[in-house]
Scaffold this motif. Sequence first.
Motif, mmCIF file in Angstrom:
data_model
loop_
_atom_site.group_PDB
_atom_site.id
_atom_site.type_symbol
_atom_site.label_atom_id
_atom_site.label_comp_id
_atom_site.label_asym_id
_atom_site.label_seq_id
_atom_site.Cartn_x
_atom_site.Cartn_y
_atom_site.Cartn_z
ATOM 1 N N SER A 219 78.722 49.230 -16.743
ATOM 2 C CA SER A 219 78.305 50.370 -15.932
ATOM 3 C C SER A 219 76.825 50.251 -15.597
ATOM 4 N N LEU A 220 76.337 51.144 -14.749
ATOM 5 C CA LEU A 220 74.916 51.168 -14.398
ATOM 6 C C LEU A 220 74.074 51.473 -15.631
ATOM 7 N N ASP A 221 74.548 52.386 -16.477
ATOM 8 C CA ASP A 221 73.802 52.719 -17.700
ATOM 9 C C ASP A 221 73.710 51.516 -18.635
ATOM 10 N N GLU A 222 74.778 50.763 -18.746
ATOM 11 C CA GLU A 222 74.748 49.585 -19.620
ATOM 12 C C GLU A 222 73.789 48.529 -19.082
ATOM 13 N N PHE A 223 73.741 48.377 -17.770
ATOM 14 C CA PHE A 223 72.768 47.443 -17.187
ATOM 15 C C PHE A 223 71.343 47.910 -17.463
ATOM 16 N N SER A 224 71.123 49.203 -17.426
ATOM 17 C CA SER A 224 69.790 49.735 -17.714
ATOM 18 C C SER A 224 69.384 49.421 -19.150
ATOM 19 N N ILE A 225 70.321 49.577 -20.083
ATOM 20 C CA ILE A 225 70.045 49.237 -21.487
ATOM 21 C C ILE A 225 69.769 47.750 -21.626
ATOM 22 N N LEU A 226 70.578 46.929 -20.948
ATOM 23 C CA LEU A 226 70.358 45.487 -20.991
ATOM 24 C C LEU A 226 68.965 45.143 -20.477
ATOM 25 N N GLY A 227 68.549 45.783 -19.386
ATOM 26 C CA GLY A 227 67.212 45.533 -18.843
ATOM 27 C C GLY A 227 66.116 45.873 -19.832
ATOM 28 N N SER A 228 66.289 46.975 -20.562
ATOM 29 C CA SER A 228 65.281 47.359 -21.560
ATOM 30 C C SER A 228 65.243 46.363 -22.709
ATOM 31 N N TYR A 229 66.390 45.810 -23.071
ATOM 32 C CA TYR A 229 66.417 44.796 -24.134
ATOM 33 C C TYR A 229 65.738 43.513 -23.680
ATOM 34 N N LEU A 230 65.893 43.163 -22.429
ATOM 35 C CA LEU A 230 65.222 41.968 -21.915
ATOM 36 C C LEU A 230 63.710 42.135 -21.955
ATOM 37 N N ASP A 231 63.232 43.370 -21.774
ATOM 38 C CA ASP A 231 61.797 43.621 -21.868
ATOM 39 C C ASP A 231 61.285 43.376 -23.285
ATOM 40 N N LEU A 232 62.146 43.616 -24.274
ATOM 41 C CA LEU A 232 61.765 43.396 -25.668
ATOM 42 C C LEU A 232 61.890 41.942 -26.086
ATOM 43 N N MET A 233 62.715 41.191 -25.373
ATOM 44 C CA MET A 233 63.017 39.800 -25.733
ATOM 45 C C MET A 233 62.153 38.863 -24.899
ATOM 46 N N GLU A 234 61.136 38.300 -25.516
ATOM 47 C CA GLU A 234 60.216 37.439 -24.776
ATOM 48 C C GLU A 234 60.771 36.033 -24.572
ATOM 49 N N LYS A 235 61.685 35.600 -25.428
ATOM 50 C CA LYS A 235 62.222 34.250 -25.326
ATOM 51 C C LYS A 235 63.112 34.098 -24.100
ATOM 52 N N PRO A 236 63.034 32.972 -23.392
ATOM 53 C CA PRO A 236 64.034 32.699 -22.348
ATOM 54 C C PRO A 236 65.378 32.366 -22.996
ATOM 55 N N PHE A 237 66.452 32.637 -22.293
ATOM 56 C CA PHE A 237 67.777 32.347 -22.838
ATOM 57 C C PHE A 237 67.963 30.839 -22.998
ATOM 58 N N LEU B 124 75.087 44.709 -28.339
ATOM 59 C CA LEU B 124 74.446 44.179 -27.133
ATOM 60 C C LEU B 124 73.076 43.609 -27.452
ATOM 61 N N TRP B 125 72.334 44.287 -28.314
ATOM 62 C CA TRP B 125 71.029 43.757 -28.692
ATOM 63 C C TRP B 125 71.173 42.418 -29.420
ATOM 64 N N GLU B 126 72.154 42.304 -30.299
ATOM 65 C CA GLU B 126 72.374 41.039 -31.001
ATOM 66 C C GLU B 126 72.789 39.942 -30.027
ATOM 67 N N CYS B 127 73.547 40.306 -28.987
ATOM 68 C CA CYS B 127 73.924 39.326 -27.959
ATOM 69 C C CYS B 127 72.695 38.809 -27.225
ATOM 70 N N VAL B 128 71.797 39.717 -26.858
ATOM 71 C CA VAL B 128 70.572 39.329 -26.152
ATOM 72 C C VAL B 128 69.704 38.442 -27.035
ATOM 73 N N ALA B 129 69.484 38.868 -28.274
ATOM 74 C CA ALA B 129 68.649 38.092 -29.189
ATOM 75 C C ALA B 129 69.267 36.725 -29.478
ATOM 76 N N SER B 130 70.572 36.688 -29.667
ATOM 77 C CA SER B 130 71.252 35.416 -29.955
ATOM 78 C C SER B 130 71.142 34.452 -28.784
ATOM 79 N N ALA B 131 71.215 34.976 -27.556
ATOM 80 C CA ALA B 131 71.051 34.113 -26.385
ATOM 81 C C ALA B 131 69.655 33.508 -26.354
ATOM 82 N N GLY B 132 68.661 34.268 -26.816
ATOM 83 C CA GLY B 132 67.299 33.750 -26.884
ATOM 84 C C GLY B 132 67.128 32.676 -27.947
#
Length: 417
Positions: free
Chosen positions: A307-325, A400-408
């Motif tokens: 959803s749009l809300d989930e994309f917004s959360i994903l965007g905020s997590y990317l701001d916290l994750m400095e590592k490239p995937f 979702l946060w663990e997914c973002v961090a794990s990709a990094g």
Amino acid sequence: MISLTEHDQKMLSGDQGEACVLAMRILTRSASLMGARSLVDITSAHIDGCLYHGQASLDFVDRLVSGGGKVAVPTTLNVGSIDLIHPELFKGDRALKTAGTRLMEAHAELGCEPSFTCAPYQLKNRPVFGQQIAWAESNAIVFANSVLGARTNRYGDFIDLCAAITGRAPYCGLHLSENRHADILFEVVDFPEKKESRDIYYALLGFLIGKQAAGRIPAIRGLPLDTSEDELKALGAASASSGSVAMFHAIGITPEASDLETAFGGRRPGEVITLDLRDLSDARTALSKGRPGEKLAAVSVGTPHFSLDEFSILGSYLDLMEKPFKVDFYVNTSRFILWQLKENGLAEKLQRRGVTIVTDTCTYITPIMNDISGLVMTNSGKWAHYAPANIGVSVAFGTLWECVASAGYGEVWFDGQ
């Protein structure tokens, strides 16, 4: 014996063309087998059959097209076999691409909206409380019944399209008020309250409820009162995947469950099952084959569609994750949501950070991912349930946060481990 209206009889006799005759014949026969005494008008339909499973599905739709068929009510389409917005992502054989594309196009020729999403409830126009509809796609069905309070049975391929062509559905099952009450109560104890880390627990709860409900309508007591639609979406999708749940009641949250008595229609629960945090943690261990530090092949989220809300959360997590995937990161969503992401600039930001946005289909049913030779991480209970058999991957299951961090990191990382 089905009682038919004068309009029904005219459709059967050919007044509205060959396609309508075929649709009515199938619909009335199905209604009889389902125990319905009549048909009911519907206000919308959602079609699951535009995912190509073989020539029979294409033959059926082509016959409706050649017979002059047109849908009689607003009709949306579920995911197909191809991302028509990004066809370059497809990695399957040419024959599948050709047939899959034709099947999707043929449905549009019948007048269906080319939405190609498993989450039609995220579109601009969605059913409202009490409306009779004919929806297919398991997670859409359970969401419509439970969260929106609309009324649909579990419709599958072909009968969903017959309902759309005729504007009618068998008047039985969950279309009737007396069949929508809960049969079994799940008491949830110690459910996580912290929003940042609780997303997967709704999926895990749904997974356990689906396995234990055994065809009954579950009521759930103990969920946080600020539970969001996306969290209910995850719960419903997982319960529909593990146990064919078509409706649930969340006490104090969903519209037909203001309290326990209302949810059960004044009856006592036939069975009460208590689930606590340990049960949810055990379910996570059973569902996830990935362990901390293991190398990842990819990450895939958005099943059901983001959803749009989930994309917004994903965007905020990317701001916290400095590592490239270090691995591919896929998000499945609808073209309607993608259009909004492009309007607000988030699509460009996500793509710059290495996110591949997939529309019209899903990575667990279509050959899209570059690497499925190892672990794929997800926060989706539905994806985790189906992907191992569908595409032969092993799954790591995390927030979702663990997914973002794990990709990094390029490897499985669980918060606190």
